[in-house]
Enzyme design. Sequence first.
Site, PDB file in Angstrom:
ATOM      1  N   SER A  25       0.822  -1.219   0.000  1.00  0.00           N
ATOM      2  CA  SER A  25       0.000   0.000   0.000  1.00  0.00           C
ATOM      3  C   SER A  25       0.848   1.257   0.000  1.00  0.00           C
ATOM      4  O   SER A  25       1.744   1.420   0.834  1.00  0.00           O
ATOM      5  CB  SER A  25      -0.866   0.062   1.266  1.00  0.00           C
ATOM      6  OG  SER A  25      -1.825  -0.937   1.231  1.00  0.00           O
ATOM      7  N   HIS A  56      -3.260   0.942  -4.883  1.00  0.00           N
ATOM      8  CA  HIS A  56      -2.822  -0.303  -5.542  1.00  0.00           C
ATOM      9  C   HIS A  56      -3.163  -0.208  -7.016  1.00  0.00           C
ATOM     10  O   HIS A  56      -4.317  -0.318  -7.408  1.00  0.00           O
ATOM     11  CB  HIS A  56      -3.516  -1.512  -4.914  1.00  0.00           C
ATOM     12  CG  HIS A  56      -3.011  -1.805  -3.548  1.00  0.00           C
ATOM     13  ND1 HIS A  56      -2.004  -2.702  -3.306  1.00  0.00           N
ATOM     14  CD2 HIS A  56      -3.352  -1.281  -2.352  1.00  0.00           C
ATOM     15  CE1 HIS A  56      -1.747  -2.729  -2.019  1.00  0.00           C
ATOM     16  NE2 HIS A  56      -2.549  -1.880  -1.406  1.00  0.00           N
ATOM     17  N   HIS A  78      -6.337  -8.202  -1.696  1.00  0.00           N
ATOM     18  CA  HIS A  78      -6.401  -8.659  -0.312  1.00  0.00           C
ATOM     19  C   HIS A  78      -7.649  -9.519  -0.116  1.00  0.00           C
ATOM     20  O   HIS A  78      -8.635  -9.375  -0.843  1.00  0.00           O
ATOM     21  CB  HIS A  78      -6.489  -7.461   0.646  1.00  0.00           C
ATOM     22  CG  HIS A  78      -5.409  -6.449   0.462  1.00  0.00           C
ATOM     23  ND1 HIS A  78      -5.435  -5.531  -0.556  1.00  0.00           N
ATOM     24  CD2 HIS A  78      -4.274  -6.217   1.171  1.00  0.00           C
ATOM     25  CE1 HIS A  78      -4.346  -4.768  -0.474  1.00  0.00           C
ATOM     26  NE2 HIS A  78      -3.622  -5.167   0.561  1.00  0.00           N
ATOM     27  N   TYR A  80      -9.797  -9.157   2.211  1.00  0.00           N
ATOM     28  CA  TYR A  80     -10.964  -8.350   2.622  1.00  0.00           C
ATOM     29  C   TYR A  80     -11.717  -7.744   1.446  1.00  0.00           C
ATOM     30  O   TYR A  80     -12.841  -7.273   1.590  1.00  0.00           O
ATOM     31  CB  TYR A  80     -10.554  -7.248   3.620  1.00  0.00           C
ATOM     32  CG  TYR A  80      -9.574  -6.230   3.095  1.00  0.00           C
ATOM     33  CD1 TYR A  80      -9.951  -5.273   2.168  1.00  0.00           C
ATOM     34  CD2 TYR A  80      -8.254  -6.225   3.538  1.00  0.00           C
ATOM     35  CE1 TYR A  80      -9.046  -4.341   1.670  1.00  0.00           C
ATOM     36  CE2 TYR A  80      -7.341  -5.305   3.041  1.00  0.00           C
ATOM     37  CZ  TYR A  80      -7.749  -4.373   2.119  1.00  0.00           C
ATOM     38  OH  TYR A  80      -6.845  -3.466   1.633  1.00  0.00           O
ATOM     39  N   GLU A  81     -11.096  -7.771   0.254  1.00  0.00           N
ATOM     40  CA  GLU A  81     -11.799  -7.250  -0.921  1.00  0.00           C
ATOM     41  C   GLU A  81     -12.846  -8.244  -1.433  1.00  0.00           C
ATOM     42  O   GLU A  81     -13.610  -7.923  -2.345  1.00  0.00           O
ATOM     43  CB  GLU A  81     -10.792  -6.928  -2.036  1.00  0.00           C
ATOM     44  CG  GLU A  81      -9.904  -5.741  -1.686  1.00  0.00           C
ATOM     45  CD  GLU A  81      -8.750  -5.575  -2.661  1.00  0.00           C
ATOM     46  OE1 GLU A  81      -8.949  -4.958  -3.704  1.00  0.00           O
ATOM     47  OE2 GLU A  81      -7.647  -6.082  -2.365  1.00  0.00           O
ATOM     48  N   ALA A 108       2.606  -2.263   3.974  1.00  0.00           N
ATOM     49  CA  ALA A 108       2.464  -1.231   4.997  1.00  0.00           C
ATOM     50  C   ALA A 108       1.898  -1.929   6.227  1.00  0.00           C
ATOM     51  O   ALA A 108       1.051  -2.814   6.103  1.00  0.00           O
ATOM     52  CB  ALA A 108       1.506  -0.155   4.518  1.00  0.00           C
ATOM     53  N   MET A 206      -2.646  -6.514   6.757  1.00  0.00           N
ATOM     54  CA  MET A 206      -3.747  -7.282   6.156  1.00  0.00           C
ATOM     55  C   MET A 206      -3.329  -7.980   4.860  1.00  0.00           C
ATOM     56  O   MET A 206      -4.166  -8.274   4.013  1.00  0.00           O
ATOM     57  CB  MET A 206      -4.920  -6.339   5.866  1.00  0.00           C
ATOM     58  CG  MET A 206      -5.406  -5.566   7.081  1.00  0.00           C
ATOM     59  SD  MET A 206      -6.644  -4.348   6.626  1.00  0.00           S
ATOM     60  CE  MET A 206      -6.774  -3.384   8.152  1.00  0.00           C
ATOM     61  N   SER A 207      -2.032  -8.241   4.703  1.00  0.00           N
ATOM     62  CA  SER A 207      -1.575  -8.848   3.438  1.00  0.00           C
ATOM     63  C   SER A 207      -0.414  -9.796   3.694  1.00  0.00           C
ATOM     64  O   SER A 207      -0.233 -10.283   4.809  1.00  0.00           O
ATOM     65  CB  SER A 207      -1.134  -7.737   2.481  1.00  0.00           C
ATOM     66  OG  SER A 207       0.041  -7.119   2.966  1.00  0.00           O
ATOM     67  N   ASN A 230       2.160   3.449  11.135  1.00  0.00           N
ATOM     68  CA  ASN A 230       1.425   3.964  12.310  1.00  0.00           C
ATOM     69  C   ASN A 230       1.665   3.044  13.502  1.00  0.00           C
ATOM     70  O   ASN A 230       2.089   1.896  13.334  1.00  0.00           O
ATOM     71  CB  ASN A 230      -0.087   3.980  12.015  1.00  0.00           C
ATOM     72  CG  ASN A 230      -0.615   2.609  11.616  1.00  0.00           C
ATOM     73  OD1 ASN A 230      -0.445   2.180  10.468  1.00  0.00           O
ATOM     74  ND2 ASN A 230      -1.221   1.914  12.548  1.00  0.00           N
ATOM     75  N   HIS A 242      -6.898   4.730   6.283  1.00  0.00           N
ATOM     76  CA  HIS A 242      -6.142   4.304   5.092  1.00  0.00           C
ATOM     77  C   HIS A 242      -5.360   5.490   4.517  1.00  0.00           C
ATOM     78  O   HIS A 242      -4.260   5.312   3.985  1.00  0.00           O
ATOM     79  CB  HIS A 242      -7.107   3.727   4.044  1.00  0.00           C
ATOM     80  CG  HIS A 242      -6.420   3.104   2.863  1.00  0.00           C
ATOM     81  ND1 HIS A 242      -5.456   2.115   2.984  1.00  0.00           N
ATOM     82  CD2 HIS A 242      -6.539   3.329   1.525  1.00  0.00           C
ATOM     83  CE1 HIS A 242      -5.017   1.768   1.784  1.00  0.00           C
ATOM     84  NE2 HIS A 242      -5.654   2.492   0.884  1.00  0.00           N
TER      85      HIS A 242
HETATM   86  N1  HPA Z   1      -3.359  -2.573  11.065  1.00  0.00           N
HETATM   87  C1  HPA Z   1      -3.539  -3.364   9.977  1.00  0.00           C
HETATM   88  N2  HPA Z   1      -3.045  -3.079   8.791  1.00  0.00           N
HETATM   89  C2  HPA Z   1      -2.317  -1.949   8.670  1.00  0.00           C
HETATM   90  C3  HPA Z   1      -2.097  -1.090   9.742  1.00  0.00           C
HETATM   91  C4  HPA Z   1      -2.646  -1.422  11.014  1.00  0.00           C
HETATM   92  O1  HPA Z   1      -2.489  -0.703  12.021  1.00  0.00           O
HETATM   93  N3  HPA Z   1      -1.333  -0.056   9.278  1.00  0.00           N
HETATM   94  C5  HPA Z   1      -1.115  -0.304   7.959  1.00  0.00           C
HETATM   95  N4  HPA Z   1      -1.709  -1.448   7.591  1.00  0.00           N
END
Ligand code: HPA
Length: 268
Positions: A25, A56, A78, A80-81, A108, A206-207, A230, A242
């Site tokens: 990402s 993406h 992903h 979740y899509e 990310a 998430m990947s 983060n 996001h």
């Molecule tokens: N959680 C899940 N996926 C992420 C995060 C997070 O804090 N930051 C970037 N992708």
Amino acid sequence: MLKSSKIILKKTNNEKYPFGIILGSGIKNFFEKKEIKFSISYKNLPEFPKPTIKGHSGKIVFGSVYKKKIACLYGRSHIYEGHTPNKLANPIRVLKEIGCQTLVITNAAGSLNKKMSSGSLMLISDHINWSGFNPLIGPNDDNYGTRFPDMSDAYNLDLRQKMHKASKIGKIPLYKGVYTMYSGPNFETPAEIKALRVIGGDAVGMSTVPEVIVANHCGIKTVAISLITNFAAGLSKNKLSHEETLREAQKGEKNIVKLIKIFLKVFF
Ligand code: HPA
């Protein structure tokens, strides 16, 4: 062989691409313009799931860096899509069929460690699949690999050592840690983050995990780097978004690309 692989090999005149890279990402670019040979949109590759989210782009870019031939996935899909988990296997299997032996995955991720702030790079030493999904569920295709693949060196030790050396050469700080995968699409709750810390996680995202499982199944050596965007939920007062992921990933893009290019230059 998948149709997508045939389409690509026709275009490359059967030339093989031994290196694969996946951009996470907000990481928009790996190649400089002059390094690119051609690209193919996922729209023209029948078995590729099409990314649906911002950040993406959805194309495979073929290029050369230090004379190494690299197929780079600009954008991924992903779970979740809504893609069925085993559809996520296809891009990795296509890489295999066009000659990939070494795969560098980026993503990310949120940090579970107060010392590892936004902008940090973390080399993934191992993962915990907390997503509830697995891309290999279903009939096994023996052409790609065994029913019960070993995952004890999923993040190849030799490649990890090389990546650490590359980080020293480039003076790019590189943490190491365990990546935990959560399905998303919501960010985790603070209680979930607490639990992930207890079970041994250092970062969350998430990947990556489906890709690493499939790559190991079909015998591609894999290494993966998280770009921390983060602190995970509950570790700071900020709300997660996001937009923040994309903004912070963009800031770290230069460093992660530089690190991978040193890795390729020095060790291959
Ligand atoms: N959680 C899940 N996926 C992420 C995060 C997070 O804090 N930051 C970037 N992708």
